[in-house]
Motif scaffolding. Structure first.
Motif, PDB file in Angstrom:
ATOM      1  N   LYS A  76      17.451 -22.668  47.206  1.00 12.65           N
ATOM      2  CA  LYS A  76      16.804 -20.924  46.935  1.00 12.65           C
ATOM      3  C   LYS A  76      16.646 -20.679  48.706  1.00 12.65           C
ATOM      4  CE  LYS A  76      12.506 -22.230  48.756  1.00 12.65           C
ATOM      5  NZ  LYS A  76      12.063 -21.920  49.830  1.00 12.65           N
ATOM      6  N   PRO A  77      16.895 -19.485  49.067  1.00 13.30           N
ATOM      7  CA  PRO A  77      17.397 -18.393  48.217  1.00 13.30           C
ATOM      8  C   PRO A  77      18.826 -18.675  48.191  1.00 13.30           C
ATOM      9  CG  PRO A  77      16.933 -17.609  50.526  1.00 13.30           C
ATOM     10  CD  PRO A  77      16.426 -19.025  50.325  1.00 13.30           C
ATOM     11  N   LEU A  78      19.394 -18.142  46.707  1.00 17.14           N
ATOM     12  CA  LEU A  78      20.783 -18.550  46.604  1.00 17.14           C
ATOM     13  C   LEU A  78      21.546 -17.513  47.648  1.00 17.14           C
ATOM     14  CD1 LEU A  78      22.902 -19.857  44.880  1.00 17.14           C
ATOM     15  CD2 LEU A  78      22.810 -17.699  43.442  1.00 17.14           C
ATOM     16  N   VAL A  79      21.483 -16.273  47.803  1.00 13.06           N
ATOM     17  CA  VAL A  79      21.900 -15.381  48.758  1.00 13.06           C
ATOM     18  C   VAL A  79      20.903 -14.288  49.044  1.00 13.06           C
ATOM     19  CG1 VAL A  79      24.360 -15.818  48.210  1.00 13.06           C
ATOM     20  CG2 VAL A  79      23.258 -14.059  46.911  1.00 13.06           C
ATOM     21  N   PRO A  80      21.181 -13.263  49.893  1.00 11.91           N
ATOM     22  CA  PRO A  80      20.162 -12.278  50.290  1.00 11.91           C
ATOM     23  C   PRO A  80      20.164 -11.207  49.441  1.00 11.91           C
ATOM     24  CG  PRO A  80      21.713 -12.164  51.843  1.00 11.91           C
ATOM     25  CD  PRO A  80      22.273 -13.243  51.154  1.00 11.91           C
ATOM     26  N   THR A  81      21.123 -10.749  48.908  1.00 14.51           N
ATOM     27  CA  THR A  81      21.197  -9.273  48.252  1.00 14.51           C
ATOM     28  C   THR A  81      21.951  -9.534  46.835  1.00 14.51           C
ATOM     29  OG1 THR A  81      23.227  -8.571  49.342  1.00 14.51           O
ATOM     30  CG2 THR A  81      21.123  -8.255  50.488  1.00 14.51           C
ATOM     31  N   PRO A  82      21.966  -8.663  46.127  1.00 10.67           N
ATOM     32  CA  PRO A  82      22.600  -8.392  44.862  1.00 10.67           C
ATOM     33  C   PRO A  82      24.039  -8.400  44.976  1.00 10.67           C
ATOM     34  CG  PRO A  82      20.694  -6.945  44.573  1.00 10.67           C
ATOM     35  CD  PRO A  82      20.704  -7.683  45.935  1.00 10.67           C
ATOM     36  N   GLU A  83      24.298  -7.370  45.996  1.00 16.46           N
ATOM     37  CA  GLU A  83      25.709  -7.420  46.621  1.00 16.46           C
ATOM     38  C   GLU A  83      26.620  -8.735  46.847  1.00 16.46           C
ATOM     39  OE1 GLU A  83      23.604  -3.662  46.535  1.00 16.46           O
ATOM     40  OE2 GLU A  83      23.221  -5.659  47.657  1.00 16.46           O
ATOM     41  N   VAL A  84      25.924  -9.632  47.327  1.00 20.07           N
ATOM     42  CA  VAL A  84      26.473 -10.834  47.628  1.00 20.07           C
ATOM     43  C   VAL A  84      26.528 -11.830  46.454  1.00 20.07           C
ATOM     44  CG1 VAL A  84      26.468 -12.888  49.052  1.00 20.07           C
ATOM     45  CG2 VAL A  84      25.659 -10.666  50.188  1.00 20.07           C
ATOM     46  N   ALA A 131      19.499 -16.051  38.831  1.00 24.74           N
ATOM     47  CA  ALA A 131      18.775 -15.988  40.093  1.00 24.74           C
ATOM     48  C   ALA A 131      18.794 -14.350  40.686  1.00 24.74           C
ATOM     49  CB  ALA A 131      19.750 -16.684  41.264  1.00 24.74           C
ATOM     50  N   ARG A 132      19.596 -13.496  39.747  1.00 22.61           N
ATOM     51  CA  ARG A 132      19.521 -12.034  40.221  1.00 22.61           C
ATOM     52  C   ARG A 132      18.312 -11.427  40.420  1.00 22.61           C
ATOM     53  NH1 ARG A 132      23.558  -8.524  40.702  1.00 22.61           N
ATOM     54  NH2 ARG A 132      25.157 -10.125  40.008  1.00 22.61           N
ATOM     55  N   HIS A 133      17.321 -11.637  39.410  1.00 20.96           N
ATOM     56  CA  HIS A 133      15.897 -10.965  39.366  1.00 20.96           C
ATOM     57  C   HIS A 133      15.308 -11.356  40.569  1.00 20.96           C
ATOM     58  CE1 HIS A 133      12.177  -9.654  38.246  1.00 20.96           C
ATOM     59  NE2 HIS A 133      12.597  -9.115  37.210  1.00 20.96           N
ATOM     60  N   CYS A 134      15.200 -12.444  41.124  1.00 21.59           N
ATOM     61  CA  CYS A 134      14.399 -12.832  42.269  1.00 21.59           C
ATOM     62  C   CYS A 134      15.128 -12.460  43.583  1.00 21.59           C
ATOM     63  CB  CYS A 134      14.048 -14.443  42.377  1.00 21.59           C
ATOM     64  SG  CYS A 134      15.509 -15.480  42.508  1.00 21.59           S
ATOM     65  N   VAL A 135      16.473 -12.383  43.530  1.00 20.99           N
ATOM     66  CA  VAL A 135      17.164 -11.857  44.746  1.00 20.99           C
ATOM     67  C   VAL A 135      16.951 -10.220  45.029  1.00 20.99           C
ATOM     68  CG1 VAL A 135      19.584 -11.385  45.606  1.00 20.99           C
ATOM     69  CG2 VAL A 135      18.962 -13.812  44.730  1.00 20.99           C
ATOM     70  N   GLU A 136      16.793  -9.621  43.933  1.00 23.41           N
ATOM     71  CA  GLU A 136      16.615  -8.150  44.009  1.00 23.41           C
ATOM     72  C   GLU A 136      15.242  -8.033  44.293  1.00 23.41           C
ATOM     73  OE1 GLU A 136      19.348  -6.586  40.217  1.00 23.41           O
ATOM     74  OE2 GLU A 136      17.359  -7.201  39.879  1.00 23.41           O
ATOM     75  N   THR A 137      14.404  -8.792  43.916  1.00 23.99           N
ATOM     76  CA  THR A 137      12.846  -8.672  44.196  1.00 23.99           C
ATOM     77  C   THR A 137      12.787  -8.894  45.815  1.00 23.99           C
ATOM     78  OG1 THR A 137      12.230  -9.531  42.182  1.00 23.99           O
ATOM     79  CG2 THR A 137      10.693  -9.635  43.994  1.00 23.99           C
ATOM     80  N   VAL A 138      13.342  -9.984  46.099  1.00 27.93           N
ATOM     81  CA  VAL A 138      12.951 -10.173  47.723  1.00 27.93           C
ATOM     82  C   VAL A 138      13.918  -9.207  48.717  1.00 27.93           C
ATOM     83  CG1 VAL A 138      12.272 -12.653  47.542  1.00 27.93           C
ATOM     84  CG2 VAL A 138      14.842 -11.951  47.869  1.00 27.93           C
TER      85      VAL A 138
END
Length: 315
Positions: free
Chosen positions: A102-110, A284-291
């Motif tokens: 974690k974090p997988l990547v920084p943004t939902p777009e990535v 992982a999308r939910h936590c990536v969106e959150t951060v």
């Protein structure tokens, strides 16, 4: 026996991945890091090849791919946060599944870009979301599901993990590389909150600087005041001088103890992935969106009782 490569072998978290590979009965055959402080390999996988240049590492991976019995099954990624995307994509293109910290990547777009590479290669990305395997977390999730009460739980999350002056000199102290303290030390806690309490409905930031962050999250089943810090001065008096880390979650005023039981969670995560039950991009999308929202949000003054108690010490 599955064959693994590891990217980021000199990092803090890498030994947990090496141990998980060994303890699940598999083999680390190839490792890479720009730094050569990787003596831990001798005790866990002394036959592993090691490279300090990414080009040579990738070329060796391609060579192994030519022979089915030698090809890599998995690439584990433990590199600095800002390199995850590139290293995951490289692993997928070696015709391997990828396990990433974690974090997988920084943004939902990535995330969407990685999903595209998954489709192109026919391979999968798995994220280490280790708190989903912690027994205390599983017990709380089970309780929330069973009780299904009308009102929301009142939750307070506090995580203080002392870091020395080295931290700000490393990539972790550079927000362009770590994405800031809330992402670097908090993303798996935000995943945990979603895992237990459902979808996020509101996300507000009350404080944010290089060393700490605080805010308010409202989920389907919980109202959460949170505080994250790498500053030892924020440790409670009961902990100062005794422990460098303080983790606390209270649910309706009752503290849930989960300071212990972290040691083997990477091994459990690997066991689940190898059994076909790993957590992928959409998990992982939910936590990536959150951060991602937390990083871009302008701090506001807390309203009503939404501010974490430690905010008063920052005034």
């Amino acid at each position: 026996m599955k064959r693994f490569a590891l990217i980021g072998a000199a990092g803090y978290i890498a030994p947990r991945h090496m141990r998980a590979i060994k303890d699940t009965g598999n083999e680390l055959v190839l490792a890479y890091d720009i730094n050569d402080s990787v003596g831990i390999i001798d005790s866990l996988s002394p036959q592993s090849e090691f490279f300090t240049e990414f080009e040579r590492f990738i070329e060796r991976g391609w060579q192994l791919k030519r022979e089915k019995s030698a090809a890599l099954d998995y690439v584990s990624v433990c590199s600095p946060n800002y390199l995850h995307h590139a290293h995951i994509a490289a692993g997928l293109r070696l015709d391997s599944d990828v396990i990433c910290e974690k974090p997988l990547v920084p943004t939902p777009e990535v995330l969407d870009e990685l999903a595209l590479v998954e489709r192109e290669t026919g391979r999968r990305v798995y994220n280490i979301l280790q708190l989903r395997h912690h027994q205390a977390i599983l017990d709380l999730k089970d309780k929330v599901v069973r009780l299904a009460r009308d009102g929301k739980y009142d939750v307070e999350l506090t995580y203080i993990t002392s870091r020395g002056k080295w931290y700000m000199e490393s990539w972790k102290g550079d927000p362009r590389k770590s994405y800031g303290v809330a992402t670097n030390i908090g993303v798996h806690f935000f995943d945990m909150l979603h895992f237990i309490f459902g979808k996020l409905q509101r996300n507000v930031v009350h404080f944010s600087d290089a060393c700490k962050a605080a805010g308010y999250l409202e989920y389907e089943n919980a109202r959460v005041r949170w505080f994250l810090s790498i500053d030892a001065l924020d440790l409670p008096d009961s902990v100062k001088g005794k422990k460098p880390t303080y983790r606390s979650i209270t649910v309706d005023g009752v503290e849930m103890e989960f300071s212990e039981g972290f040691t083997d969670l990477h091994t459990v995560s690997y066991q689940e992935i190898l059994a076909g039950r790993g957590y992928g991009i959409e998990d992982a999308r939910h936590c990536v969106e959150t951060v991602s929202v937390i990083r871009s949000a302008a701090p506001v003054v807390p309203r009503n009782d939404e501010g974490h108690p430690l905010l008063e010490s920052l005034a």
